[in-house]
Design an enzyme around this catalytic site. Structure first.
Site, PDB file in Angstrom:
ATOM      1  NE  ARG A 232     -13.945   5.247 -13.933  1.00 58.60           N
ATOM      2  CZ  ARG A 232     -12.543   4.897 -14.038  1.00 58.60           C
ATOM      3  NH1 ARG A 232     -11.574   5.290 -13.351  1.00 58.60           N
ATOM      4  NH2 ARG A 232     -12.561   4.548 -15.372  1.00 58.60           N
ATOM      5  CD  GLU A 261     -11.323  11.937 -13.111  1.00 59.77           C
ATOM      6  OE1 GLU A 261     -10.851  11.751 -14.325  1.00 59.77           O
ATOM      7  OE2 GLU A 261     -11.349  11.541 -12.253  1.00 59.77           O
ATOM      8  CG  HIS A 280      -8.193   9.371 -13.749  1.00 59.93           C
ATOM      9  ND1 HIS A 280      -9.462   9.375 -14.033  1.00 59.93           N
ATOM     10  CD2 HIS A 280      -7.716   8.001 -13.670  1.00 59.93           C
ATOM     11  CE1 HIS A 280      -9.987   7.938 -14.064  1.00 59.93           C
ATOM     12  NE2 HIS A 280      -8.910   7.321 -13.995  1.00 59.93           N
TER      13      HIS A 280
HETATM   14  N1  LIG Z   1      -7.402   5.476 -11.121  1.00 57.67           N
HETATM   15  C1  LIG Z   1      -7.240   5.019 -12.199  1.00 57.67           C
HETATM   16  O1  LIG Z   1      -6.437   5.231 -13.205  1.00 57.67           O
HETATM   17  C2  LIG Z   1      -7.808   3.516 -12.240  1.00 57.67           C
HETATM   18  C3  LIG Z   1      -8.907   3.162 -11.915  1.00 57.67           C
HETATM   19  N2  LIG Z   1      -9.537   2.161 -11.913  1.00 57.67           N
HETATM   20  C4  LIG Z   1     -10.869   1.746 -11.251  1.00 57.67           C
HETATM   21  O2  LIG Z   1     -10.892   1.167 -10.160  1.00 57.67           O
HETATM   22  C5  LIG Z   1     -12.047   0.271 -10.013  1.00 57.67           C
HETATM   23  C6  LIG Z   1     -11.674  -1.022  -9.564  1.00 57.67           C
HETATM   24  O3  LIG Z   1     -10.975  -1.731 -10.834  1.00 57.67           O
HETATM   25  P1  LIG Z   1     -10.871  -3.228 -11.053  1.00 57.67           P
HETATM   26  O4  LIG Z   1     -10.431  -3.841  -9.625  1.00 57.67           O
HETATM   27  O5  LIG Z   1     -10.167  -3.471 -12.149  1.00 57.67           O
HETATM   28  O6  LIG Z   1     -12.347  -3.670 -11.139  1.00 57.67           O
HETATM   29  P2  LIG Z   1     -13.267  -5.240 -10.603  1.00 57.67           P
HETATM   30  O7  LIG Z   1     -14.374  -5.221 -11.510  1.00 57.67           O
HETATM   31  O8  LIG Z   1     -11.958  -6.394 -10.757  1.00 57.67           O
HETATM   32  O9  LIG Z   1     -13.453  -5.028  -9.336  1.00 57.67           O
HETATM   33  C7  LIG Z   1     -14.558  -4.123  -8.771  1.00 57.67           C
HETATM   34  C8  LIG Z   1     -15.059  -4.993  -7.489  1.00 57.67           C
HETATM   35  O10 LIG Z   1     -16.026  -4.045  -6.670  1.00 57.67           O
HETATM   36  C9  LIG Z   1     -17.110  -4.816  -6.359  1.00 57.67           C
HETATM   37  N3  LIG Z   1     -18.218  -4.008  -6.163  1.00 57.67           N
HETATM   38  C10 LIG Z   1     -19.287  -3.538  -6.831  1.00 57.67           C
HETATM   39  N4  LIG Z   1     -20.051  -3.022  -6.220  1.00 57.67           N
HETATM   40  C11 LIG Z   1     -19.954  -2.974  -4.716  1.00 57.67           C
HETATM   41  C12 LIG Z   1     -20.207  -2.311  -3.648  1.00 57.67           C
HETATM   42  N5  LIG Z   1     -21.253  -1.866  -3.673  1.00 57.67           N
HETATM   43  N6  LIG Z   1     -19.703  -2.171  -2.216  1.00 57.67           N
HETATM   44  C13 LIG Z   1     -18.314  -3.083  -2.448  1.00 57.67           C
HETATM   45  N7  LIG Z   1     -17.983  -3.772  -3.520  1.00 57.67           N
HETATM   46  C14 LIG Z   1     -18.701  -3.644  -4.922  1.00 57.67           C
HETATM   47  C15 LIG Z   1     -17.216  -5.894  -7.453  1.00 57.67           C
HETATM   48  O11 LIG Z   1     -17.944  -7.079  -6.931  1.00 57.67           O
HETATM   49  C16 LIG Z   1     -15.995  -6.399  -7.850  1.00 57.67           C
HETATM   50  O12 LIG Z   1     -15.358  -7.246  -7.110  1.00 57.67           O
HETATM   51  C17 LIG Z   1     -12.846   0.457 -11.153  1.00 57.67           C
HETATM   52  O13 LIG Z   1     -13.788   1.713 -10.865  1.00 57.67           O
HETATM   53  C18 LIG Z   1     -11.995   0.980 -12.232  1.00 57.67           C
HETATM   54  O14 LIG Z   1     -12.506   1.913 -13.296  1.00 57.67           O
HETATM   55  C19 LIG Z   1      -8.987   0.975 -12.664  1.00 57.67           C
HETATM   56  C20 LIG Z   1      -7.835   1.129 -13.150  1.00 57.67           C
HETATM   57  C21 LIG Z   1      -7.257   2.451 -13.109  1.00 57.67           C
HETATM   58  O1  LIG Z   2      -6.346   5.397 -19.112  1.00 58.77           O
HETATM   59  C1  LIG Z   2      -6.233   5.951 -18.037  1.00 58.77           C
HETATM   60  O2  LIG Z   2      -5.509   6.591 -17.462  1.00 58.77           O
HETATM   61  C2  LIG Z   2      -7.277   5.811 -16.886  1.00 58.77           C
HETATM   62  C3  LIG Z   2      -7.366   4.610 -16.196  1.00 58.77           C
HETATM   63  C4  LIG Z   2      -8.869   4.040 -15.808  1.00 58.77           C
HETATM   64  O3  LIG Z   2      -9.217   4.858 -14.852  1.00 58.77           O
HETATM   65  C5  LIG Z   2      -9.416   2.844 -15.886  1.00 58.77           C
HETATM   66  O4  LIG Z   2      -8.704   2.083 -16.563  1.00 58.77           O
HETATM   67  O5  LIG Z   2     -10.266   2.421 -15.330  1.00 58.77           O
END
Ligand SMILES: NC(=O)C1=CN([C@@H]2O[C@H](COP(=O)(O)OP(=O)(O)OC[C@H]3O[C@@H](n4cnc5c(N)ncnc54)[C@H](O)[C@@H]3O)[C@@H](O)[C@H]2O)C=CC1
Ligand SMILES: O=C(O)CCC(=O)C(=O)O
Length: 529
Positions: A232, A261, A280
């Site tokens: 993010r 964004e 993104h």
């Molecule tokens: N670029 C994109 O299109 C996408 C971005 N994302 C983003 O990626 C990120 C991670 O997604 P997931 O792995 O599915 O989430 P998740 O919830 O499985 O993992 C997030 C982790 O961050 C940890 N965390 C929270 N605060 C923290 C801190 N201060 N320091 C270190 N770790 C901390 C949590 O304990 C958790 O284990 C999210 O922000 C999600 O929105 C997810 C999918 C697609």
């Molecule tokens: O829908 C998308 O392309 C964004 C995905 C994403 O950032 C998320 O799942 O957190």
């Protein structure tokens, strides 16, 4: 007939089951602005979005028939959860379907960064055969710092090992035991900043992770680090990053996400020769878009048909019979959990909740969920809710242990939350609902206190010595921090003591650091409720 509006581009294959359902009519209208959505949303029972549509309070308000908002993806930061919860609109997401895709995009970005692929491509197709400007680095034997070891971070770490990288991992829920199982080295943010060659962030954007990498981290950073953000925008301070690259601290950065964004046309990342960007695209693969659309469509169907569902981000399903007894405690329960999580400074592996007095003979599971949510939400942000909190705790190997009917210490009701950490350290916070006074915290660790759990607090551990209260007050006054109230607790004269100060606004991190330099003061943290 249920009407479902799809307002972002979502895979047709993924929503096929919705389109095939005899009791559902699907309409696709993408690219609408807030006012256009407000004008039509009243007709629909469900809204399906990706990350483009901002589902605002105004839209929810106009959605008089809206039962569910489905997010085909993980992050729900484009949906006003509070507004949805207030109106009883269930928000669901698809947390698993895009994990691998986003992990692979992270790797694509890391390798493109290491080998200057976008820059070299642009020159080559521009007719310039330049083999000198793009000397890269190998990943092998490099140290990768992973911030956030959830679904995506863990997959990134797994693949990085196959590339021969050494992994330093930081996550507040990562215990030594789990780190060993995953063959990564448990580290602090500071360890990663000082020692990693590459760093990648995979946390949600929460108040705690906002600008977690900023000027102070760049100042001590290992020279030549390369940084990837496919999580993010806002986790890494964009302005400070550009400065750090220009000062030669950071060798390059690869960003899929931006603080705002799409970014403004003159955003410095878009023209910087050492920064590569994608719009993104982390989740943009055929497979992921199908997966998340299938997951979210299934859930939407369950909700519309009143069937059980699992990935609700905001739904409080509490039976009416237990509601009346437990509801008054939901707020204090969540605050005790949050307080304890902020006070504990280690990864938690057990949440112990003890109910006493009036709470000793009722099914307290719904209340326990609020407490667990309070503990987890401090780190997991808006993704955690009372529906998914137990599941999220289990995924992180956190045991939730509940006991009832221990001594209520003279209170008519008493909730005691104890967080146990991997080093067998314990953080205990107890609270009660006092007739006429409302919510009170009545014990922190072994110290009896009496405070309202709200707003900004500074929690200080110190030695009970004359002058300490004065020096804390003076230092805070010098830093323009106004103390609204203060509690001091100690067991014996001259022994270990705590001080808890309610202050009028958030406290700067450097003020907390200054506090810890005072004589006889051991620890100072901010707790926000
Ligand atoms: N670029 C994109 O299109 C996408 C971005 N994302 C983003 O990626 C990120 C991670 O997604 P997931 O792995 O599915 O989430 P998740 O919830 O499985 O993992 C997030 C982790 O961050 C940890 N965390 C929270 N605060 C923290 C801190 N201060 N320091 C270190 N770790 C901390 C949590 O304990 C958790 O284990 C999210 O922000 C999600 O929105 C997810 C999918 C697609
Ligand atoms: O829908 C998308 O392309 C964004 C995905 C994403 O950032 C998320 O799942 O957190």
């Amino acid at each position: 007939m249920f009407k479902v509006l799809v307002s972002d581009p979502i895979s047709d294959l993924g929503i096929q089951q919705l389109m095939d359902a005899a009791d559902v009519l699907v309409e696709k209208k993408t690219g609408l602005g807030e006012d256009e959505l407000v004008a039509i949303i009243g007709e629909y029972d469900a809204l399906l979005v990706r990350s483009q549509t901002r589902v605002t309070e105004k839209i929810m308000e106009a959605g008089t028939n809206l039962k569910v908002v489905g997010r085909a993806g993980v992050g729900v930061d484009n949906i006003d959860l509070e507004a949805a919860t207030k109106r009883g609109i269930i928000v669901i997401n698809a947390p698993d379907g895009n994990t691998i895709t986003t992990c692979e995009h992270t790797f694509a970005m890391m390798m493109a960064l290491a080998r200057h692929i976008p820059q070299a491509y642009a020159k080559t197709v521009g007719g310039v055969w330049d083999r000198k400007s793009f000397l890269g680095v190998e990943l092998r034997n490099k140290t990768l710092g992973v911030m956030g070891m959830g679904r995506i971070g863990s997959e990134v770490a797994k693949r990085a090992k196959a590339f021969g990288m050494n992994i330093l991992a930081f996550d507040p829920f990562l215990t030594q035991e789990r780190a060993e199982k995953m063959e990564v080295k448990l580290a602090s943010v500071d360890d990663i900043v000082r020692n990693a060659d590459f760093m990648t962030v995979h946390t949600p954007l929460t108040p705690e992770t906002h600008h977690m990498i900023s000027r102070p981290q760049f100042e001590v950073m290992k020279k030549g680090m390369r940084i990837v953000n496919c999580a993010r925008g806002g986790i890494i301070d964009e302005t400070a990053l550009v400065e750090a690259i220009n000062e030669g601290i950071v060798a390059g950065a690869a960003f899929d996400v931006f603080e705002s964004e799409p970014p403004e046309k003159d955003h410095p990342f878009l023209t910087h020769p050492k920064i590569i960007v994608t719009p993104h695209l982390g989740a943009s693969t055929v497979e992921a878009q199908e997966n998340v659309a299938i997951d979210v469509s299934e859930e939407v169907l369950h909700i519309l048909r009143n069937e059980p569902f699992k990935n609700a981000v905001n739904m409080p399903p509490v039976a009416a019979s237990v509601m009346s007894r437990l509801q008054p405690y939901f707020s204090i329960g969540e605050k005790l959990g949050s307080f304890a999580a902020q006070a504990a400074n280690q990864a938690v592996n057990e949440i112990h909740v003890d109910y006493a007095g009036d709470l000793s003979d009722v099914d307290t599971l719904p209340l326990t969920r609020y407490i667990v949510k309070g503990v987890l939400a401090h780190h997991l942000g808006s993704e955690v809710n009372i529906v998914n909190c137990m599941h999220l705790a289990k995924l992180r190997d956190i045991n939730v242990v509940v006991t009832q009917a221990s001594k209520s210490k003279g209170f008519t009701n008493l909730l005691t939350v104890t967080l146990k950490t991997q080093n067998n350290e314990e953080t205990l916070v107890a609270g009660t609902l006092l007739n006429g006074y409302g919510e009170r915290i009545v014990q922190i660790d072994k110290f009896p206190v009496d405070m309202a759990p709200e707003g900004h607090q500074i929690l200080i551990s110190h030695n009970d010595k004359p002058g300490i209260i004065g020096s804390v007050g003076t230092l805070l006054g010098q830093n323009d921090v106004n103390i609204a109230s203060m509690q001091v607790g100690r067991k014996i004269i001259g022994g270990a003591a705590i001080m808890i100060l309610s202050v009028d606004k958030a406290v700067q991190k450097d003020v907390l650091v200054q506090l810890t330099t005072l004589a006889e003061l051991n620890r100072a943290i901010e707790i926000t409720l």
